[in-house]
Each structure stands twice: as C-alpha cells, then as structure tokens.
Design a protein around this motif. Structure first.
Motif, PDB file in Angstrom:
ATOM      1  N   GLY A 114       0.778  -1.227   0.000  1.00 31.87           N
ATOM      2  CA  GLY A 114       0.000   0.000   0.000  1.00 31.87           C
ATOM      3  C   GLY A 114       0.808   1.274   0.000  1.00 31.87           C
ATOM      4  N   HIS A 115       2.134   1.165  -0.042  1.00 24.81           N
ATOM      5  CA  HIS A 115       2.931   2.383   0.043  1.00 24.81           C
ATOM      6  C   HIS A 115       3.088   3.054  -1.318  1.00 24.81           C
ATOM      7  CE1 HIS A 115       5.718   5.202   1.583  1.00 24.81           C
ATOM      8  NE2 HIS A 115       6.708   4.782   0.837  1.00 24.81           N
ATOM      9  N   GLU A 131       0.938   6.138  -3.020  1.00 21.31           N
ATOM     10  CA  GLU A 131       0.146   6.908  -2.057  1.00 21.31           C
ATOM     11  C   GLU A 131       0.910   8.089  -1.497  1.00 21.31           C
ATOM     12  OE1 GLU A 131      -1.257   4.358   1.005  1.00 21.31           O
ATOM     13  OE2 GLU A 131      -2.440   3.121  -0.342  1.00 21.31           O
ATOM     14  N   HIS A 132       2.181   8.201  -1.858  1.00 21.43           N
ATOM     15  CA  HIS A 132       3.018   9.256  -1.314  1.00 21.43           C
ATOM     16  C   HIS A 132       2.472  10.621  -1.717  1.00 21.43           C
ATOM     17  CE1 HIS A 132       6.595  11.384  -0.139  1.00 21.43           C
ATOM     18  NE2 HIS A 132       7.073  10.267   0.374  1.00 21.43           N
ATOM     19  N   GLU A 157       2.887   2.246   6.849  1.00 17.68           N
ATOM     20  CA  GLU A 157       2.497   3.663   6.773  1.00 17.68           C
ATOM     21  C   GLU A 157       2.409   4.254   8.178  1.00 17.68           C
ATOM     22  OE1 GLU A 157       1.884   5.972   4.270  1.00 17.68           O
ATOM     23  OE2 GLU A 157       2.985   4.490   3.114  1.00 17.68           O
TER      24      GLU A 157
END
Lengths: 535, 41
Positions: free
Chosen positions: A10-11, A14-15, B7
């Motif tokens: 999921g990284h 999405e930054h 995250e």
C-alpha cells in the motif's frame, strides 16, 4: 552489508505529491529530496562562478604592482564577498545538495524527514545571495559605498564603522545561518529516525556519518556567529558598545566569537567530503573501506576538537602565554584524528585493483593536495612561526589548499561519482580527465607561488605590493585564469551529461557498494517505494 | 530488526522527527540568546 528488498504494502503511489506540478511551480513548491538536492547543487555551481569571477578581478589587479583596474575599497569588497560567496553560497550548498540527494538513498529512507522544512532551507539561499551582492549594484546608482569591505571576518572596529554593505552582509549571514540550521536539523532527524530496518548507526554509510557531525557542528556554532553579528548590528545602529573600545567594549571579543564559529566552519566544509572519500576510494580500489570504525571515531574526534581551538586564528593579537600554548597544542592535536583518516584512505587503496576514472583522479588528487593543507596548517599552528606567517600570503595559500583542494575538489569528486546515478547518463570521461589535469596543474601554479610570497613577507588583502613580488604574482594570476576557465569544462560536462549520453547502469561503478546502487539510474521520483532491509 | 516500515510506522517516525527538530531548534535559540547575557570578567 547485504541488502534485501521488500515491497511495502500500500505504500507505492500513495506518497504525497505524486502528481507534482510541472515548470517553475515544481521547483518553488517541491518537497522532493532529489529536486531540492538538484536546486542546491545548481545554486552552488552558479555561485561558484560568481565568486570565481570576483577573485579573477582581484588577481587581474595583482598582475603587477601599483593600482591598475580598481580602487582599494572595491578590491577589499571583492575579496570579502568572494570568501562569503564561496563558503556560504557555493561550498556549503554543494555539500547540502549532496546530503539531500544521497542521504535518503544511502540510508534507505523514502525522503528527508521534514520535506517542507527542506524546501524552506533552500529558498532562503537566493535572497541571501542577492543581499550579499546587491550593494555592488546599489553603489552604481549612488546608493551606499559598495559591499562589505572588511574581509569575510567582519572584524571590529572596522565593521562597526563600515558602510551600508556591512548591514547587508549581517542580514545575509542571518538568513544563511537560518538556512544552514534548517538543513542541519533535517539531516540529524532523518539519520536518527528514517534509517531502513537493520541499518544500525555502525552500519551507517560514512558519508552520512560525516554529515551528521557536520550538522551538530552547525547547530553548535551558527547561533554564536548569529549572536556576534547581531551584537555588531546593535553596535552600529542601537548605541551598544560590545566591540567598541571607546565605549568600554572589546574588539577582540568579536574575534573570539567569530572564530568560535569560524574554525569549526572549516570542518563543516570538509567533513562531508571526508565522508564521501572512503566510498569513492573503496569503489575504484575494488576493496572494502578500511577502518570504518576508526574513521567514525576520527570524525567525532575532529568535531569535538574543532570547537576548542579557535584562537589560533589570532595568535598575534596578544594573548597570555598559557593561552597561546593551550591553543597551539590543541590545534596540533587535530592532526592525530586527521592522520587516522589519511591512513585509512591510503590503506583502502593499498593493494587494491585500482582504476583511475575521473572521480578517482579527483579523490587521489584530493589526498595529496589536502595533505599539503594539513602540513602547512601545522606550521601555522606553531605560535612562534605564526608570528612571521600571520596575515601573509602563506595563510592564503594554506587555506586554499584546504578549501579548494580539500573542499571544492572533494565536491567535484562527488559530482563525477554520483552524476551518472542522478541523471542516468555517463558523463564525458575524456572531458572529465582534461578538467582534472587542468585544475590540478593550474591550482598548484596559482597557490605554490603564494606560499613563497607569504614566506617573503607579502601581506594579504592589499591591492598593491613591493616590486620584488612581481614575478610570483604574475605566475599566480595567469594560473588563476587558467584555473577559472578550466571550470567551464566542468559546467559543460555536467550540462552534457544532464542532456544525454551513454546510459548508466544501476550500479554505475563495478566496485560500488551501498543501498543507493540498488536503485535504478536515475532513481524514481519517490525513492525506496520498495523498502530495503539491511542485514 | 528486519521488519518493514508500515504507513503507520512511517507517520510515527515523522512525528518523532518533528519533536526532535523542535528540541534542536530550542537549543539553537538558547545558544543565540544566552550569549547576550554574558558579562566581561
């Protein structure tokens, strides 16, 4: 150090700032460490040429005795602003540019810890550079009497009595200081908090270690410089007498405060380069770095010693003998950890399968020429000898061996080493080698004569000189122009590499080790979307 | 320690960075201000 890479679920994608703006807005608003690194390096290169042009005008004036091209006041302004520009607007931003580009790549971080602060840190620089140089322009319109004419050291009482240029320089130094502090804070917190899993402090790349010590030195000394120039400002405009003897103040206090910052500043300029050198030497010797821990402790030792030796810059001012002896021996003590670094650098190359691509040429040239800076520094650290050499061209030659051969040639080493990684293209090796040899030969021809001039008694910061110094000055001037013009090859080579050229592989150099070489060349806009794990 | 950043961990590291940054900033300001209160002996 072995490296495994694992995708962070999921990284990717999405930054923040994934859809970054284009054009000028990209550069004004960017929080990307690579963009900001590029801006720092471009700014540094531009200001390198501005500062270089100033000193070529000075060398032209020194071509022969007498006053040819300019008034002494303008000569003084040029040497002072040359130094401030080269130190604060060329060398320091270049090192910060390296830090921005490389530290996240080398420690496996997605970006710097504080990206917005990073943007601010850069954008403070251009206004400060404008403030430094604006008084030259204002003087053309009859406003003020030109730029700072005290030399970069702002010594009181001259600076208390000086013109408008002093105020501009004080303001510029404050802004440059804030920029340096913001950069330092960001580097410290990034190294402490953003390292990849498994990267302990004793696995940290030496470049990051060098910068970590640099950042702590900046945190400790920039506020002292800022305090000193604030006191100068209040002496000039608000009726205080910190440095005014007539009002009970002490001009020597300014020298203590200035050099409490000024001497560590030398190591601030050099430590990032010392951190970079082992990587380059190991790569082109195809051997592991020799003495990693010794070098880390060497950096720390130099950092600590650098803040307790400042008064060797003004031995001749009249200090008590115990103080003279203390500052002499403490200064000489710095040569011990520095000798450890030299030993480790040479041992890294020892019996290695060495090849001499441009970065290695600059690295080995750095070791030889910076060695001369160290040895002549020992001479100046000797109280008895310093009485003869103080304020002479011997000092000028010494610190140019330190800051040009040690600092700027170190930056050039880094640029040639990392440019293929940054751009994805190989630079022109033939041009790089021409640049190296022209630089080394002309640099030595510029500054070796200045050692002789200093030994013979020629004072620095004087536009005129006695007739017997003419020949050495002529050699120095011709060589300085060759040195300056040969830097155009450097700029052209960078431009050519940015525009295109043979494709660089991910690893670029056969012997290179470290996380940054695991990424593609050039690295993706967001570094390390696939998280590395250091084992 | 071979775990990856999540995250949440990344956010936690950035928060720790901000706290440390304010602390260092306070030290810088203290060095700057304290100097003005020194008196000559």
């Amino acid at each position: 150090m072995s490296v495994a890479t694992t995708t962070v679920p999921g990284h990717a994608g999405e930054h923040h700032g994934e859809h970054h703006p284009a054009g000028i807005l990209r550069w004004l608003t960017t929080t990307n460490h690579k963009d900001i690194g590029t801006m720092y390096l471009t700014f540094a290169l531009t200001m390198f040429f501005v500062g270089g042009a100033m000193i070529l005008a000075v060398r032209a004036e020194l071509w022969q005795p007498g006053l040819q091209l300019m008034k002494p006041e303008f000569f003084n302004q040029l040497i002072g602003i040359h130094a401030l520009v080269m130190i604060f607007a060329a060398l320091m931003p270049a090192a910060t540019g390296f830090a921005n580009w490389q530290i996240p790549l080398m420690i496996g971080a997605p970006d710097m810890a504080l990206p917005r602060v990073n943007n601010w840190g850069f954008w403070l620089l251009p206004p400060a550079a404008i403030l430094l140089t604006l008084p030259f322009t204002l003087a053309l319109f009859g406003i003020g009497d030109g730029a700072l004419a005290t030399g970069w050291t702002f010594y009181a009482p001259l600076s208390v009595q000086g013109g408008l240029g002093v105020d501009f320089a004080i303001f510029a130094v404050h802004i440059l200081g804030v920029s340096s502090i913001l950069g330092s804070i960001n580097i410290i917190v990034t190294i402490f908090n953003m390292r990849a899993p498994g990267m302990t402090m004793m696995k940290l790349p030496l470049f990051a270690w060098g910068w970590l010590i640099t950042a702590f030195l900046l945190i400790a000394t920039i506020p002292v410089l800022a305090g000193a120039v604030t006191m100068l400002l209040t002496d000039r405009h608000f009726g205080t007498h910190f440095f005014d003897a007539a009002g009970g103040g002490d001009p020597i206090l300014f020298q203590h405060l200035f050099w409490f910052f000024g001497h560590p500043e030398v190591y601030i300029l050099l430590l990032p380069v010392w951190g970079l050198m082992p990587h380059v030497l190991a790569t082109f010797s195809r051997k592991p770095i020799y003495g990693y821990k010794a070098q880390v402790y060497g950096f720390i030792g130099i950092g600590v010693l650098s803040v307790i030796v400042w008064a060797h810059h003004f031995f001749t001012v009249g200090m008590p003998v115990p103080a003279l002896i203390y500052f002499m021996f403490s200064t000489m003590a710095i040569s011990l950890p520095l000798a450890v670094l030299f030993f480790c650098w040479i041992a890294t190359m020892w019996k290695g399968a060495m090849s001499f691509e441009t970065p290695m040429l600059f690295a080995t040239g750095f070791i030889v020429l910076f060695g001369i800076a160290g040895l002549t520094g020992l001479v100046l650290a000797d109280v008895a000898a310093d009485a003869q050499y103080h304020h002479s061209y011997f000092v000028v030659a010494h610190f140019h061996y330190a800051l040009f051969a040690g600092g700027i040639m170190g930056v050039m080493t880094g640029v040639y080493y990392w440019l293929p990684k940054w751009t994805g293209h190989m630079y022109d090796e033939k041009l790089g080698k021409w640049h190296f040899w022209l630089t080394v030969v002309s640099f030595n021809l510029t500054f070796i004569p200045q050692f002789f001039l200093g030994l013979a008694g020629m004072p620095r910061r004087i536009p005129d000189y006695a007739l017997q110094f003419t020949e050495f000055n002529m050699i120095s001037t011709v060589a300085a122009f060759i040195l300056g013009l040969s830097q155009l090859l450097f700029a052209y080579n960078i431009w050519k590499c940015v525009k295109g050229g043979p494709k660089a592989s991910d690893k670029v150099w056969e012997g290179a080790e470290g996380l940054e070489w695991q990424l593609p060349s050039p690295p993706p806009y967001h570094s390390w979307e696939t998280q590395p794990v250091v084992k | 320690m071979n775990a990856n950043f999540t995250e949440a961990e990344l956010a936690q590291r950035r928060t720790a960075s901000r706290r440390m940054a304010w602390l260092i900033g306070a030290v810088v300001l203290a060095i700057y201000i304290i100097g003005f209160f020194f008196k000559r002996g």
